[in-house]
Design an enzyme around this catalytic site. Structure first.
Site, PDB file in Angstrom:
ATOM      1  N   GLU A  16      33.696  34.579  43.511  1.00 44.77           N
ATOM      2  CA  GLU A  16      34.692  35.538  43.027  1.00 44.77           C
ATOM      3  C   GLU A  16      35.304  36.318  44.188  1.00 44.77           C
ATOM      4  O   GLU A  16      36.510  36.587  44.202  1.00 44.77           O
ATOM      5  CB  GLU A  16      34.028  36.504  42.041  1.00 44.77           C
ATOM      6  CG  GLU A  16      33.556  35.845  40.752  1.00 44.77           C
ATOM      7  CD  GLU A  16      32.738  36.816  39.913  1.00 44.77           C
ATOM      8  OE1 GLU A  16      31.530  36.964  40.214  1.00 44.77           O
ATOM      9  OE2 GLU A  16      33.286  37.431  38.987  1.00 44.77           O
ATOM     10  N   ASN A  44      51.640  51.684  76.897  1.00 41.43           N
ATOM     11  CA  ASN A  44      52.389  50.790  76.013  1.00 41.43           C
ATOM     12  C   ASN A  44      52.100  49.321  76.297  1.00 41.43           C
ATOM     13  O   ASN A  44      51.851  48.532  75.376  1.00 41.43           O
ATOM     14  CB  ASN A  44      53.892  51.059  76.152  1.00 41.43           C
ATOM     15  CG  ASN A  44      54.255  52.467  75.720  1.00 41.43           C
ATOM     16  OD1 ASN A  44      53.422  53.184  75.149  1.00 41.43           O
ATOM     17  ND2 ASN A  44      55.481  52.886  75.986  1.00 41.43           N
ATOM     18  N   THR A 102      45.830  18.485  35.767  1.00 41.06           N
ATOM     19  CA  THR A 102      47.118  19.131  35.997  1.00 41.06           C
ATOM     20  C   THR A 102      47.271  20.126  34.859  1.00 41.06           C
ATOM     21  O   THR A 102      46.832  19.851  33.728  1.00 41.06           O
ATOM     22  CB  THR A 102      48.319  18.160  36.002  1.00 41.06           C
ATOM     23  OG1 THR A 102      48.416  17.551  34.716  1.00 41.06           O
ATOM     24  CG2 THR A 102      48.160  17.090  37.068  1.00 41.06           C
ATOM     25  N   HIS A 103      47.842  21.265  35.137  1.00 39.82           N
ATOM     26  CA  HIS A 103      47.954  22.336  34.140  1.00 39.82           C
ATOM     27  C   HIS A 103      46.573  22.692  33.566  1.00 39.82           C
ATOM     28  O   HIS A 103      46.480  23.163  32.438  1.00 39.82           O
ATOM     29  CB  HIS A 103      48.893  21.924  32.999  1.00 39.82           C
ATOM     30  CG  HIS A 103      50.266  21.517  33.433  1.00 39.82           C
ATOM     31  ND1 HIS A 103      51.337  22.368  33.393  1.00 39.82           N
ATOM     32  CD2 HIS A 103      50.735  20.348  33.932  1.00 39.82           C
ATOM     33  CE1 HIS A 103      52.429  21.725  33.825  1.00 39.82           C
ATOM     34  NE2 HIS A 103      52.084  20.500  34.166  1.00 39.82           N
ATOM     35  N   SER A 133      22.474  40.311  37.022  1.00 41.50           N
ATOM     36  CA  SER A 133      23.145  41.393  36.331  1.00 41.50           C
ATOM     37  C   SER A 133      22.206  42.577  36.230  1.00 41.50           C
ATOM     38  O   SER A 133      20.996  42.405  36.106  1.00 41.50           O
ATOM     39  CB  SER A 133      23.554  40.921  34.937  1.00 41.50           C
ATOM     40  OG  SER A 133      23.718  42.009  34.064  1.00 41.50           O
ATOM     41  N   LYS A 151      21.777  36.319  33.435  1.00 42.83           N
ATOM     42  CA  LYS A 151      22.984  36.031  34.197  1.00 42.83           C
ATOM     43  C   LYS A 151      22.719  35.531  35.622  1.00 42.83           C
ATOM     44  O   LYS A 151      21.827  36.010  36.298  1.00 42.83           O
ATOM     45  CB  LYS A 151      23.860  37.293  34.289  1.00 42.83           C
ATOM     46  CG  LYS A 151      24.459  37.758  32.985  1.00 42.83           C
ATOM     47  CD  LYS A 151      25.455  36.793  32.370  1.00 42.83           C
ATOM     48  CE  LYS A 151      26.699  36.630  33.183  1.00 42.83           C
ATOM     49  NZ  LYS A 151      27.477  37.837  33.368  1.00 42.83           N
ATOM     50  N   SER A 211      43.154  57.190  67.293  1.00 45.83           N
ATOM     51  CA  SER A 211      42.878  55.815  66.878  1.00 45.83           C
ATOM     52  C   SER A 211      41.515  55.349  67.366  1.00 45.83           C
ATOM     53  O   SER A 211      41.130  54.206  67.142  1.00 45.83           O
ATOM     54  CB  SER A 211      43.975  54.895  67.421  1.00 45.83           C
ATOM     55  OG  SER A 211      44.106  55.068  68.819  1.00 45.83           O
TER      56      SER A 211
END
Lengths: 455, 455, 455, 455
Positions: free
Chosen positions: B285, B105, B150-151, B272, B278, B18
């Site tokens: 994102e 431990n 809303t929605h 882009s 762009k 580890s």
């Protein structure tokens, strides 16, 4: 009149309707409507007489719901609409005034917050009961030795009470977590309207006080978009279920012929359809098996909320089934844990025999050397060598010769070595705070008892 | 000497080691070793001179680690072993005494608890910074109207500040959650030994005080088996990441040509490889995209713990990577949220135009009728009819004729109707507590400011 | 007689019983029992007369179940026991012979495999229906331009048909995935007994043939331990639900006032309890919202199986609810997707206007330069400069002066530049295979049509 | 020139850059670029000389990357940009022509598809190796009896080979699943451009053939939006990891002192830092522990894709780390499973003793009665009564008296009963297809051998 010229598609209604599951929210919905009506009158938005009519109507609706005689109608999309429709049937047009200064968005959020609050309170109580049983079980087995395991290998002996108390501490932590969930439900969404607040000089504080909330949610958009309290409940439940799964897993293991540490009562086991000798620990297996389901409910709700634009979106309807199934599952699991522990029988002989495995005294031998001044790392190596010699020749540690002992380290006193292996003092040597020595276990029993009586 | 006669398989070492990830725990490991050595001397388990040698050696090791000059060896399986090996190289045999009265431990559990505590504290601080930026951004846009949704349908206008403050409340809740995580880390595992406690009269309270813990974990088995605090951190992080994903999602949406509500700064966007025009909201994102990863870390750790027998099992090694990646991911996301908001530009014209959509006054028209005594449900129907008439004929609500208005309801006053649509008072009418009216938004700004200064 | 001396605890029965959900398996259970009885007679383990009695009894039980008149008894723990109990009531002691040479372990696995097989077949069919609707919708909008997006920024124009067909390909892949699930269910568990096989010379091939399986599972332990086919179904469903969530998300987006690309029919939308103007895309939101639930079911079942010792464990009972809810949810979502697409209206004007944004021709301008010999990277830079000049001065690209064009690159022909911007040829220029040029879209339509007719 | 006027924020670059993890895609990126250049020349989009220069340049870049001497630059955001930058440094301006007719969107999707294809192929091969080891291990233990378990209770004896072969079948199913993943990667995204196709008459079929794809993706939007193949890989990996976790869990269990069925080799175990006697099955524990991590990767990627609008979004960058960690984890686990099984030692005495537990013959006794004409259900009850009588009086079944036997059922022949318990024929009686009788196990060995040689 509606802005729609076409009826809803039956397939749409099937996927859209939530009545089949949200009807269990009715007690919360009735309570909030009564508080809302009282506030509307108190703020002179409706008259006292209207409020009284609404109150009486809501009581009548509640009575029908409680009695199972509520007449659901085909168009009832959800419990909120069903109650309002029935209310209007019972009290007439004034029923239509109940929805003044609120929206289904804040109404639903309020019902769910009340449900979570009550359920988390209940879960906390069930955890208190479970810890009591764990405590009693520990008290009954205070001086029963058993092997403690690391990597599922026998490592060091402990008292059974000590092992059981580890679960008491887990469940006490769970209890605090559910108390935090109750706190997370202390803010009242109602009165936020659809999202922006309402056009009336309402008194949200009055409604909050009436329903047992500490205060209104301070932002109307947050009020209708937020489901953190539901996520918090699911998170607390997932951790609690994980603890229960560890307990379930150990009960399954300890019930095997190979371990033979305990026997579950007949009341909590079942037989086989084909093998007449079987006594299967189904309840313990289910205790283990239910945890992933609750973890999944938590993930699912977070997934629903992922990237969701504010404010209310229909996606939020997905909160309820995850909550309800989690609450029911957890209730069942807590009852099962309680029931199994209350009726379990441990086998003192098997536990004692397993704990008497000489190998698990190895670290005590190393500590003998440490006390004689040998650095721990070196002592560890000496004892590892003795273990290997014993294993390679098929002997127990106590069967090694004085010469072999002397060859391993000049600092190893053969007499002390033999005395240590003969004694059953390995447990009592773990005297550090939190250790398995009797006195320390006694301290723990007292501490858990205190935590319970302070609950 | 070892009890093993055969070397480890390289494939085993690869999966078992580890060090590649746990080396970031070194500061905690050094700190706890120093505290442990101090306690061993204070309890006369080692001499003061030995403790001093260990302290100096540990400081030297820490200096090497901090400088990146620590000489890792091929056999270093984990950071704990690497540090102890190096310590012994530097200070000689006394290095081997450090591991007296502890085990890997309890040592690992302690390092992880310290890591979680420090990380949760850090995350709390980053959330305070983020809320400050949200607050400032809200203050700069107090009276900028925008549509509330809303929605994802325009519903009612709100002030941009009101919408932004919804995030402030989310992040303040997150901050409390991380404070609870810090509390969950208040108990010291060290001194539990492998699982059963140790054979020495140690003083765990001294070590706890030295390292900033409130008290030792009261049960040695629980001390080495428990990872609740890690689960708690991941749960808090998952909820926080979900909030950030909602913010990220909205920034992506608002940055579209279609919404056009805001423009992210050049410093927080990218171009882009193929389309020269762009300007991509990559950071927003990613803010959205990172939430499922953190939810997954939480589920994974619960999955690891599922059904796991007590006490320590190697499975617990899986706690670290989930924690580390979560901490790093969340740190990056909080910085991104802060950076984007600090440099964002909103487009007042686009926001205002969108908020001026007459349709979103519909509920205010209904409320006109309610004030005239019409039950809300009936008023809702009247306005829905007007909406449909307008849509069917391609007109705006204000273009409906007096006859049409009269036909819809005897209670609808045409003059009031036209006045309401002409006014830009829809926002200011939301006067309820937590609503979007300026005064109410002002209360919120003050409340958030107070929460920050009380931090 | 039973080996148990104490009745089961009611709390245990509550958590243990599966009848409430597994009763939907009854058609499979009856079918397999009939096949099993037939085989027992064919192998002379029971007589033909007994088999005939069992067959008639099972038909009678099935009739009761189909009619909803089956008399469930309090002790019916699961559907298998309920059917056997009732069968014995109807046909007498011979009913007890049905369970010869099988166990509940292989019986349950068989029922579940049959359920998954039938459900996956159904889902495949529903996907074929959905692809047909997508195809028809694409065919109706073959030459409708719209902006294609990357990072939700307008990037390049495409035909609406082209965009819709992307979903056709996703759903065709889903269909293949469900076909693979059907294959994964081709092996019959029945006849494995509890785990080891049975003491009778049975003919598992006969039962397999009778029930439509390709062959018996070759290992009896695997037969009762395995739930891969259920996991496979859930995995296929999770991917399919993710595709549907992308469609749902786009429908929500396109239905906003800001995008305004489409309008869902009244039959697939709903109103607001408070805002009379609202037309909410609830079905599209639910399409989006259901995916995390199905992903969670998949994770949960994998979690249940995690680390589970062979062979049958009660934990496996957790397979059913995840499967059933997934099947029902997916069925609802596929119907919703179909219904919404079949009745959707696109707004050609809004789509065309959005697609005419000059900025999205930028890559075509760069390609002009490439054809003139400028390396693509350099061309990209030239156009990026023009974009910035235009944006900084608030002009469109076509409003740049000849001098500005000439200054940007000697290779840029102003006439060609203006011609390109004036033309609506940007879509038709994407002539590569799989591109959006009409001919290429036509190829796709044909290919999807072929895939459907080959189904 | 760029359309941006401000440099990127360092915090943005940190969250945005993917070079640290995507650099392992370089071999795929180089291969696809070479194929792309070849196609561009073949279609006369660039000259043959240019293609040759690009090819030589790419080879030089590949050599640097392979040698670890590639000079990464601070601005290298991802491996694609790094390679193109370096290529241009090496071959000059022609390097800028490589990106003609492609975009980073299709380029990345292609790299990832190639990675998944190669990794899935590798995993399939590793599974073949693992099944070979399972088969050899089974062959070495064909006639070693052990108890078969249900509910972790001894149920019926089986041969160890039979139990091991259950894993062979699981892993063979996994192998088919990875073969399906390879098929899911058969379609080439490259040539889709940013999303809409490209303005050049390219030959995507040529590139597909060059890179080993069956055909180009038929829809350019789908080409850049789709990550199904990655999801498929993660789903197959999650199921495979779950199988490995069951194996790991059993190895841990069987290695306990209590079961004592096997001993893992020193090469695959480790010691304790404190307890010198310990031999810990770390590798087996890790085998068990890794499954939730892979399940989580699968859920996370589905979560990222949830509700994501078409086409490319930055969120898709999250595909890679989940894939890479899964591939590495699974590779490590498969190696561990192989290594442990190849070097494991079973303890014939312990296994045989456990399998000789008389109780597990109970179902055979019931079958005696069935053959005498007693319905199975009744026979089950008779034997359950005998079991209870034996347990209550602390005797074995064979110690029951003839009177007790007679009292239980008139049909029970005491001689047959005693003969059955004395015989070790319980295993050989499981003669049904797929059962544990030697002949049936032999059939399985042959079938697995055939599956391997047909691979």
């Amino acid at each position: 009149m509606s802005r729609f010229s076409e009826p809803q598609d039956p397939d749409f209604q099937r996927i859209n309707a939530s009545l089949s599951f949200d009807q269990r929210l009715w007690p919360h919905d009735i309570a909030q409507s009564k508080a809302h009506a009282k506030m509307l009158a108190s703020c002179s938005i409706i008259s006292d007489a209207e409020a009284e009519e609404l109150r009486r109507g809501l009581d009548a609706v509640a009575a029908e719901l409680a009695a199972g005689s509520f007449p659901f109608a085909p168009g009832d999309e959800d419990i909120h609409m069903a109650i309002e429709r029935r209310l209007t049937e019972l009290v007439g047009a004034v029923g239509g005034k109940l929805h003044t200064a609120r929206s289904r968005n804040d109404q639903v959020a309020t019902d769910v917050a009340m449900f979570v609050r009550d359920t988390a309170t209940e879960t906390g109580r069930a955890l208190t009961d479970l810890v009591s049983i764990v405590l009693e079980t520990a008290e009954r087995h205070q001086d029963w030795p058993m092997p403690g395991y690391t990597h599922l290998q026998r490592a060091q002996p402990v008292y059974l009470a000590h092992h059981l108390l580890a679960y008491a501490w887990m469940f006490l932590r769970d209890r605090s977590r559910f108390a935090q969930v109750v706190d997370a439900c202390a803010y009242l969404p109602l009165g936020a309207g659809a999202l922006a607040g309402v056009n009336f000089a309402t008194d949200r504080g009055l409604v909050a006080a009436e329903l047992g909330f500490a205060a209104p949610v301070p932002n109307s958009i947050d009020a209708v978009s937020n489901r953190d309290f539901a996520v918090d409940y699911l998170a607390a439940a997932a951790t609690c279920a994980m603890h229960l799964s560890r307990l379930g897993g150990e009960l399954v293991l300890w019930s095997t012929s190979e371990f033979g540490f305990c026997e579950l009562s007949d009341a909590w086991t079942s037989g086989s359809s084909i093998m007449p000798q079987k006594k299967n620990p189904d309840a313990a297996e289910l205790l283990r098996a239910k945890a992933p389901r609750i973890t999944a409910h938590h993930s699912a709700l977070l997934g629903v909320l992922h990237g969701l634009p504010l404010t209310y979106n229909k996606d939020l309807q997905e909160d309820k089934e995850h909550l309800f199934d989690t609450a029911d599952t957890l209730t069942g699991c807590l009852a099962a844990a309680r029931g199994m522990l209350a009726s379990i029988t441990f086998d003192r002989n098997r536990l004692t025999a397993a704990a008497a495995d000489e190998m698990i005294a190895a670290v005590d031998i190393a500590d003998l050397l440490v006390r004689a001044g040998v650095p721990f790392r070196e002592a560890h190596g000496v004892v590892a060598g003795l273990v290997r010699t014993a294993l390679d020749s098929g002997r127990r540690l106590s069967e090694l010769s004085d010469d072999e002992l002397a060859a391993s380290s000049a600092m190893l006193d053969a007499a002390e070595f033999r005395e240590l292996l003969a004694a059953d003092s390995w447990l009592e040597s773990k005297i550090s705070q939190g250790g398995t020595a009797s006195g320390r276990v006694g301290e723990q029993l007292a501490a858990v008892r205190a935590a319970l009586s302070g609950a």
